[in-house]
Each structure stands twice: as C-alpha cells, then as structure tokens.
Design a protein around this motif. Sequence first.
Motif, PDB file in Angstrom:
ATOM      1  N   ASP A  54       0.840  -1.207   0.000  1.00  0.00           N
ATOM      2  CA  ASP A  54       0.000   0.000   0.000  1.00  0.00           C
ATOM      3  C   ASP A  54       0.872   1.252   0.000  1.00  0.00           C
ATOM      4  O   ASP A  54       0.595   2.209  -0.727  1.00  0.00           O
ATOM      5  CB  ASP A  54      -0.928  -0.031   1.212  1.00  0.00           C
ATOM      6  N   ARG A  55       1.942   1.262   0.798  1.00  0.00           N
ATOM      7  CA  ARG A  55       2.857   2.411   0.814  1.00  0.00           C
ATOM      8  C   ARG A  55       3.544   2.585  -0.535  1.00  0.00           C
ATOM      9  O   ARG A  55       3.725   3.711  -1.009  1.00  0.00           O
ATOM     10  CB  ARG A  55       3.916   2.233   1.901  1.00  0.00           C
ATOM     11  N   ALA A  56       3.948   1.475  -1.140  1.00  0.00           N
ATOM     12  CA  ALA A  56       4.621   1.553  -2.439  1.00  0.00           C
ATOM     13  C   ALA A  56       3.675   2.087  -3.513  1.00  0.00           C
ATOM     14  O   ALA A  56       4.079   2.884  -4.371  1.00  0.00           O
ATOM     15  CB  ALA A  56       5.164   0.188  -2.840  1.00  0.00           C
ATOM     16  N   VAL A  57       2.425   1.676  -3.477  1.00  0.00           N
ATOM     17  CA  VAL A  57       1.447   2.168  -4.451  1.00  0.00           C
ATOM     18  C   VAL A  57       1.213   3.667  -4.247  1.00  0.00           C
ATOM     19  O   VAL A  57       1.139   4.433  -5.211  1.00  0.00           O
ATOM     20  CB  VAL A  57       0.124   1.367  -4.342  1.00  0.00           C
ATOM     21  N   GLU A 103       3.345   5.810  -2.966  1.00  0.00           N
ATOM     22  CA  GLU A 103       4.558   6.490  -3.429  1.00  0.00           C
ATOM     23  C   GLU A 103       4.596   6.542  -4.956  1.00  0.00           C
ATOM     24  O   GLU A 103       4.998   7.544  -5.544  1.00  0.00           O
ATOM     25  CB  GLU A 103       5.794   5.754  -2.890  1.00  0.00           C
ATOM     26  N   SER A 104       4.150   5.469  -5.582  1.00  0.00           N
ATOM     27  CA  SER A 104       4.097   5.437  -7.044  1.00  0.00           C
ATOM     28  C   SER A 104       3.149   6.503  -7.583  1.00  0.00           C
ATOM     29  O   SER A 104       3.470   7.200  -8.555  1.00  0.00           O
ATOM     30  CB  SER A 104       3.657   4.053  -7.510  1.00  0.00           C
ATOM     31  N   ARG A 105       2.002   6.635  -6.959  1.00  0.00           N
ATOM     32  CA  ARG A 105       1.044   7.673  -7.383  1.00  0.00           C
ATOM     33  C   ARG A 105       1.638   9.069  -7.193  1.00  0.00           C
ATOM     34  O   ARG A 105       1.489   9.938  -8.052  1.00  0.00           O
ATOM     35  CB  ARG A 105      -0.250   7.559  -6.576  1.00  0.00           C
ATOM     36  N   ARG A 106       2.316   9.275  -6.054  1.00  0.00           N
ATOM     37  CA  ARG A 106       2.926  10.573  -5.794  1.00  0.00           C
ATOM     38  C   ARG A 106       4.004  10.894  -6.821  1.00  0.00           C
ATOM     39  O   ARG A 106       4.061  12.004  -7.365  1.00  0.00           O
ATOM     40  CB  ARG A 106       3.539  10.597  -4.387  1.00  0.00           C
ATOM     41  N   LEU A 107       4.823   9.906  -7.143  1.00  0.00           N
ATOM     42  CA  LEU A 107       5.873  10.121  -8.140  1.00  0.00           C
ATOM     43  C   LEU A 107       5.294  10.353  -9.532  1.00  0.00           C
ATOM     44  O   LEU A 107       5.818  11.161 -10.300  1.00  0.00           O
ATOM     45  CB  LEU A 107       6.836   8.930  -8.151  1.00  0.00           C
ATOM     46  N   GLU A 108       4.225   9.659  -9.864  1.00  0.00           N
ATOM     47  CA  GLU A 108       3.587   9.860 -11.172  1.00  0.00           C
ATOM     48  C   GLU A 108       3.008  11.272 -11.274  1.00  0.00           C
ATOM     49  O   GLU A 108       3.146  11.938 -12.306  1.00  0.00           O
ATOM     50  CB  GLU A 108       2.488   8.821 -11.381  1.00  0.00           C
ATOM     51  N   THR A 109       2.389  11.743 -10.198  1.00  0.00           N
ATOM     52  CA  THR A 109       1.853  13.107 -10.180  1.00  0.00           C
ATOM     53  C   THR A 109       2.987  14.123 -10.318  1.00  0.00           C
ATOM     54  O   THR A 109       2.874  15.090 -11.080  1.00  0.00           O
ATOM     55  CB  THR A 109       1.081  13.361  -8.869  1.00  0.00           C
ATOM     56  N   HIS A 142       5.881  13.611 -11.722  1.00  0.00           N
ATOM     57  CA  HIS A 142       6.405  13.507 -13.089  1.00  0.00           C
ATOM     58  C   HIS A 142       5.524  14.286 -14.066  1.00  0.00           C
ATOM     59  O   HIS A 142       6.023  15.012 -14.931  1.00  0.00           O
ATOM     60  CB  HIS A 142       6.479  12.034 -13.497  1.00  0.00           C
TER      61      HIS A 142
END
Length: 104
Positions: free
Chosen positions: A34-37, A39-45, A47
């Motif tokens: 859940d934390r990795a997902v 973080e992935s959303r935050r990084l995609e935003t 980017h």
Amino acid sequence: MTRLSLVLLLAVMASALYLVRTQYDSRRLFTELDRAVAESRRLETEHQRLQVEKRAQATPLRVEKLARDRLQMHTATPAITQYVMDDGTPVAMPTAPVASGVRP
C-alpha cells in the motif's frame, strides 16, 4: 494415549503459531505494498507536473526571448550570414542579388 494426545497438542500449537506468523507477514507485506502504491502515485503526479512545467518553459517565444536577453543572439539575416565552401574557406556573397540572378 497420552503420548498421542501430547504429540497432537504440540502439532496443533505449532500449526497455530505458524498461522499467526503467516498472517502477521501477510499484513506487513500488504502495508508495504500500500505504501509503495501511494509512493508510485505521488511520483507519477510529480512527473506529470514536471512534464507540464518543462513544456511551459520550452515554448518558442520563451526560448527566443532568453536567447535575445541572456545570450544577446539575433535573428540570422542575409547581411550577417557567412557562406563557407566545402574546404572551409569563407566565400564573400553580395548583399544584393546580381541582375542575372546568378550568384558567384
């Protein structure tokens, strides 16, 4: 009979401890996922925001303004253009076209 009961009791206890440990690991891994997902959303935003910012800064008008202001660059005109032959020697070109329309 008591030996069999004791062995079965130990097997049930070992099985219960193994089940508790497996559930704990499962919950821990789910939390990490859940934390990795997130973080992935935050990084995609981030980017996407950086891509928009990059496109905004690379507009032709902004690049031209920066070239004029910071680099003191000017638009190329025939008056300041220098033509070079294949061997690297500069060729003097007339600023006005020749009457026949043929340039030397």
